[in-house]
Design a protein around this motif. Structure first.
Motif, short mmCIF file in Angstrom:
data_model
loop_
_atom_site.label_atom_id
_atom_site.label_comp_id
_atom_site.label_asym_id
_atom_site.label_seq_id
_atom_site.Cartn_x
_atom_site.Cartn_y
_atom_site.Cartn_z
N GLY A 1 0.79 -1.22 0.00
CA GLY A 1 0.00 0.00 0.00
C GLY A 1 0.82 1.27 0.00
O GLY A 1 0.36 2.31 -0.46
N ASP A 2 2.06 1.18 0.52
CA ASP A 2 2.91 2.37 0.58
C ASP A 2 4.00 2.39 -0.48
O ASP A 2 4.90 3.23 -0.44
N VAL A 3 3.94 1.43 -1.43
CA VAL A 3 4.94 1.41 -2.51
C VAL A 3 4.69 2.57 -3.46
O VAL A 3 3.57 2.76 -3.95
N GLU A 4 5.68 3.35 -3.74
CA GLU A 4 5.51 4.54 -4.57
C GLU A 4 5.91 4.31 -6.03
O GLU A 4 5.49 5.04 -6.91
N ASP A 5 6.74 3.31 -6.27
CA ASP A 5 7.24 3.12 -7.64
C ASP A 5 6.62 1.88 -8.27
O ASP A 5 5.46 1.88 -8.64
N LYS A 6 7.36 0.83 -8.36
CA LYS A 6 6.94 -0.38 -9.06
C LYS A 6 6.66 -1.49 -8.05
O LYS A 6 7.46 -1.77 -7.18
N LYS B 1 6.30 -7.89 -13.14
CA LYS B 1 7.45 -8.46 -13.84
C LYS B 1 7.52 -8.00 -15.30
O LYS B 1 8.61 -7.87 -15.86
N VAL B 2 6.36 -7.82 -15.92
CA VAL B 2 6.35 -7.46 -17.35
C VAL B 2 5.89 -6.02 -17.56
O VAL B 2 5.55 -5.63 -18.67
N ASP B 3 5.88 -5.24 -16.49
CA ASP B 3 5.57 -3.81 -16.56
C ASP B 3 4.31 -3.52 -17.37
O ASP B 3 3.25 -4.07 -17.08
N SER B 4 4.45 -2.69 -18.40
CA SER B 4 3.29 -2.21 -19.15
C SER B 4 3.05 -2.98 -20.45
O SER B 4 2.46 -2.44 -21.39
#
Length: 398
Positions: free
Chosen positions: A254-259, A264-267
């Motif tokens: 919940g507090d992760v700001e980036d990835k 694993k496969v992003d976008s």
């Protein structure tokens, strides 16, 4: 005026960026194929985990209802069949025009194959000028331009149901002929998310009522999405990639700001992935969408989707639950859809023609306001005309 000489110096940077993105995308694709194989081996377990922890996820992951390694060939369309389609366009309101109003124009198409019948290629315009039409959305903080597009979506669905049902329903007419109703774009109206409840009801209720008319008449409905950017299908793989004991995003991430660790496969997009797995004329497994806006839909109208290699691209095809759960109706719908793409040289011909009937060109807009001006003058109104700003913008001294 665009200065091409100044622009040319920026283009090498764009090409270099796209070259790097292609390399990264290839690496993501290889990883996604590996993750897909791993998930396929324990698909039932992962589906159970997804259903248990769905409310704790911070992303939308669709549920596969067929084997993940499925690549299903689509049968040829029946010789005799009918296709119905609608698409809309509009003239936006402007305080600089002679009257503050807007127009919605919906193109309607009915194509009949193997029946020696003339097609229907028509459009239905409607002008909105009353106070309740122009200012109803103001109470909910919705801009009129947005509300106009929502009203257009309603008109497309209602006209499609009316056209198709009126063709099929008369006794002894066309009940035995296979048919398909098509809309351009998604059946998941995500734009409703965040709107007040009363506003949602005014948009969604008539749409679902139109879909119910199609269901009662057994006319299958699909939404055709070209160049889909959806990640819903591949997001299912993130359940198996979770670094924690349970996929409880709210607690652990919940507090992760980036990835997030499971990205694993992003976008990487679903359509890009399935382009490497499907041959022309094949479809992916069916998925049940889990977007929260679908909680407002009736159970029979909840949306399923699959990806189809139509030859020119991999398109996302969306269908209501009542079509997805009827295998015969599903197969027939996809076969007619694919035939439409082939007849349209890469895009469904019925949708293309519906767009052509609906589109409002600059000359159409000018004629509409000229007709309106003539009517206002006949009614005895004076000082009719555009603002000086609008009149000046239409000419140039350069």
């Amino acid at each position: 005026m665009l200065d091409l000489a100044k622009l040319a110096g920026q283009l090498p940077g764009i090409s270099q960026h796209l070259r790097q993105e292609t390399i990264i995308s290839r690496q993501r694709l290889e990883l996604a194929q590996t993750l897909q194989q791993q998930a396929n081996a324990k698909q039932t377990e992962l589906v159970a985990i997804l259903e248990q922890w769905r409310d704790r996820l911070l992303f939308a992951a669709a549920t596969p209802v067929e084997s993940l390694d499925s690549s299903i060939a689509i049968e040829p369309a029946p010789y005799s069949h009918s296709v119905f389609a609608t698409d809309g366009s509009q003239i936006s309101p402007s305080h600089h025009e002679i009257a503050y109003c807007y127009l919605i124009n919906v193109g309607q198409i009915a194509l009949h194959y193997g029946q020696s019948l003339h097609p229907l290629l028509d459009s239905l315009p409607e002008v909105f000028y009353k106070t309740e039409d122009l200012y109803i959305a103001k109470q909910w903080g919705i801009r009129l331009e947005e509300w106009m597009s929502y009203r257009r979506t309603v008109s497309e669905a209602e006209l499609l149901a009316e056209m198709a049902c009126n063709w099929v329903l008369p006794p002894g007419c066309h009940q035995h002929i296979p048919n398909l109703a098509m809309l351009d774009g998604s059946l998941i109206y995500w734009f409703l998310d965040g709107l007040p409840g009363e506003a949602k009801d005014k948009i969604l209720s008539p749409i679902l009522a139109a879909w119910e008319r199609l269901r009662a008449t057994k006319i299958p409905l699909i939404g055709y999405i070209s160049a889909s950017r959806s990640l819903e299908g591949l997001n299912f793989l993130r359940i198996d990639s979770c670094a924690h004991k349970h996929p409880d995003c709210i607690t652990y991430c919940g507090d992760v700001e980036d990835k997030y660790p499971c990205q694993k496969v992003d976008s990487l997009r679903d359509a890009t992935f399935w382009a490497t797995r499907l041959q022309p004329g094949e479809r992916s497994p069916l998925y049940r969408s889990s977007l929260r806006i679908l909680d407002l839909y009736d159970e029979a109208q909840r949306v399923y989707f699959c990806y189809v290699n139509v030859g020119t691209e991999v398109a996302r095809i969306e269908i209501p639950a009542w079509v997805a759960e009827d295998s015969e109706l599903l197969d027939r719908s996809l076969s007619i859809m694919l035939a439409q793409v082939q007849k349209g040289y890469g895009y469904p011909v019925a949708l293309a023609e519906a767009h052509n009937q609906a589109v409002v060109r600059g000359s159409d807009r000018a004629r509409f306001f000229a007709l309106l001006e003539h009517q206002l003058i006949r009614s005895g109104l004076r000082n009719i005309g555009t603002s000086y700003k609008e009149a000046r913008k239409r000419g140039s001294i350069a």
